[in-house]
Design a protein around this motif. Structure first.
Motif, short mmCIF file in Angstrom:
data_model
loop_
_atom_site.label_atom_id
_atom_site.label_comp_id
_atom_site.label_asym_id
_atom_site.label_seq_id
_atom_site.Cartn_x
_atom_site.Cartn_y
_atom_site.Cartn_z
N LYS A 91 42.42 48.40 81.03
CA LYS A 91 43.61 47.87 80.34
C LYS A 91 44.79 48.83 80.43
O LYS A 91 45.94 48.45 80.20
CB LYS A 91 43.29 47.56 78.88
CG LYS A 91 42.37 46.35 78.74
CD LYS A 91 42.06 46.04 77.30
CE LYS A 91 43.24 45.34 76.64
NZ LYS A 91 42.93 45.01 75.22
N GLY A 134 36.81 48.35 68.20
CA GLY A 134 37.14 46.95 68.41
C GLY A 134 38.43 46.51 67.75
O GLY A 134 38.66 45.33 67.55
N GLY A 192 32.91 49.15 76.80
CA GLY A 192 34.11 49.35 75.99
C GLY A 192 35.04 50.36 76.64
O GLY A 192 36.25 50.13 76.77
C1 LIG Z 1 34.71 53.29 74.02
C2 LIG Z 1 35.62 53.29 72.79
C3 LIG Z 1 36.61 54.44 72.92
C4 LIG Z 1 36.37 51.95 72.73
O1 LIG Z 1 37.32 52.03 71.68
P1 LIG Z 1 37.82 50.74 70.90
O2 LIG Z 1 38.89 51.17 69.96
O3 LIG Z 1 36.67 50.00 70.35
O4 LIG Z 1 38.46 49.90 72.11
P2 LIG Z 1 39.52 48.70 71.99
O5 LIG Z 1 39.41 48.07 70.64
O6 LIG Z 1 40.84 49.22 72.43
O7 LIG Z 1 38.92 47.68 73.03
C5 LIG Z 1 39.33 47.65 74.39
C6 LIG Z 1 38.58 46.57 75.11
O8 LIG Z 1 37.19 46.91 75.22
C7 LIG Z 1 36.40 45.86 74.67
N1 LIG Z 1 35.28 46.51 74.03
C8 LIG Z 1 35.31 47.51 73.11
N2 LIG Z 1 34.06 47.87 72.79
C9 LIG Z 1 33.24 47.09 73.52
C10 LIG Z 1 31.82 46.99 73.64
N3 LIG Z 1 31.01 47.78 72.95
N4 LIG Z 1 31.32 46.09 74.51
C11 LIG Z 1 32.14 45.30 75.23
N5 LIG Z 1 33.48 45.35 75.17
C12 LIG Z 1 34.02 46.23 74.32
C13 LIG Z 1 37.30 45.14 73.70
O9 LIG Z 1 36.86 43.82 73.50
C14 LIG Z 1 38.63 45.21 74.43
O10 LIG Z 1 38.66 44.31 75.48
P3 LIG Z 1 39.59 43.00 75.45
O11 LIG Z 1 40.96 43.45 75.08
O12 LIG Z 1 39.45 42.48 76.82
O13 LIG Z 1 38.99 42.14 74.38
C15 LIG Z 1 34.79 53.45 71.48
O14 LIG Z 1 33.77 52.48 71.48
C16 LIG Z 1 34.14 54.81 71.32
O15 LIG Z 1 34.75 55.72 70.77
N6 LIG Z 1 32.90 54.97 71.82
C17 LIG Z 1 32.14 56.23 71.70
C18 LIG Z 1 32.71 57.34 72.56
C19 LIG Z 1 32.89 56.95 74.01
O16 LIG Z 1 32.07 56.21 74.58
N7 LIG Z 1 33.95 57.46 74.61
C20 LIG Z 1 34.28 57.20 76.00
C21 LIG Z 1 33.55 58.15 76.87
S1 LIG Z 1 33.90 57.78 78.61
#
Ligand SMILES: CC(C)(COP(=O)(O)OP(=O)(O)OC[C@H]1O[C@@H](n2cnc3c(N)ncnc32)[C@H](O)[C@@H]1OP(=O)(O)O)[C@@H](O)C(=O)NCCC(=O)NCCS
Length: 172
Positions: A145, A104, A138
């Protein structure tokens, strides 16, 4: 912040990130080298995959990069050099994970942007396919984006469980 090939400077922090995932009840195998305890094996494994050496059957070469801040490991991305029929359904060209304590904060978005630069500049790809679970909001946002266009949603059975997979394409 930099996106680099995995290296010993951030190894301790990488291992902490794997433990962080386990504590949060997440699979540490989100991090590609998650199962490797020995540093020599860990870095040899990254190098072998990059060079396409001794790959398990059905695997393709892949480059893993770490997003780091000094000696702190923040996130990992793995870029497959090409697709297979299986990756076309699930996995795509690029997989990534941000350490649990840093979600986030925009790191996922930044990480994928760097991976797209690498795919275009170093691997010479002109487009990439990305997949994510339909419910992984997410990850879907990170892809959108970075210019991802939703192609379809596939109904599949993966590891014996039904799963809906979103497939996105990004032009490079
Ligand atoms: C998915 C993941 C990579 C997102 O990384 P992050 O650094 O939190 O993402 P960002 O901070 O760049 O957020 C990007 C957008 O997603 C949104 N977002 C992030 N996590 C979210 C969640 N759990 N639910 C809803 N929105 C979410 C953010 O609000 C942002 O949107 P916005 O700019 O419109 O507000 C991270 O949660 C992760 O590592 N998850 C576990 C592994 C995984 O799922 N990998 C992807 C496999 S396909």
């Amino acid at each position: 912040m930099e996106l680099l090939l995995p290296g010993p400077a951030c190894e301790a922090s990488y291992r902490q990130a794997i433990e962080e995932y386990a504590r949060a009840g997440l699979s540490p195998t989100c991090f590609f080298g998650g199962a490797e305890r020995c540093p020599d094996v860990l870095f040899a494994r990254f190098a072998d995959y990059r060079a396409g050496r001794d790959l398990p059957a059905g695997y393709v070469p892949c480059t893993s990069l770490w997003l780091v801040d000094g000696d702190e490991f923040l996130a990992e991305v793995s870029i497959r050099h090409r697709l297979t029929p299986a990756l076309e359904r699930f996995g795509g060209h690029i997989g990534y994970a941000v350490r649990a304590g840093r979600w986030g904060q925009g790191l996922g978005t930044k990480l994928l942007a760097g991976a797209l630069d690498y795919a275009r500049g170093t691997l010479g790809l002109s487009w990439v396919l990305l997949t994510c679970a339909d419910g992984n909001t997410g990850s879907a946002r990170v892809i959108e984006k970075n210019g991802g266009v939703l192609l379809d949603k596939l109904d599949d059975v993966i590891g014996g469980r039904p799963r809906v997979t979103r497939r996105y394409r990004i032009e490079l």
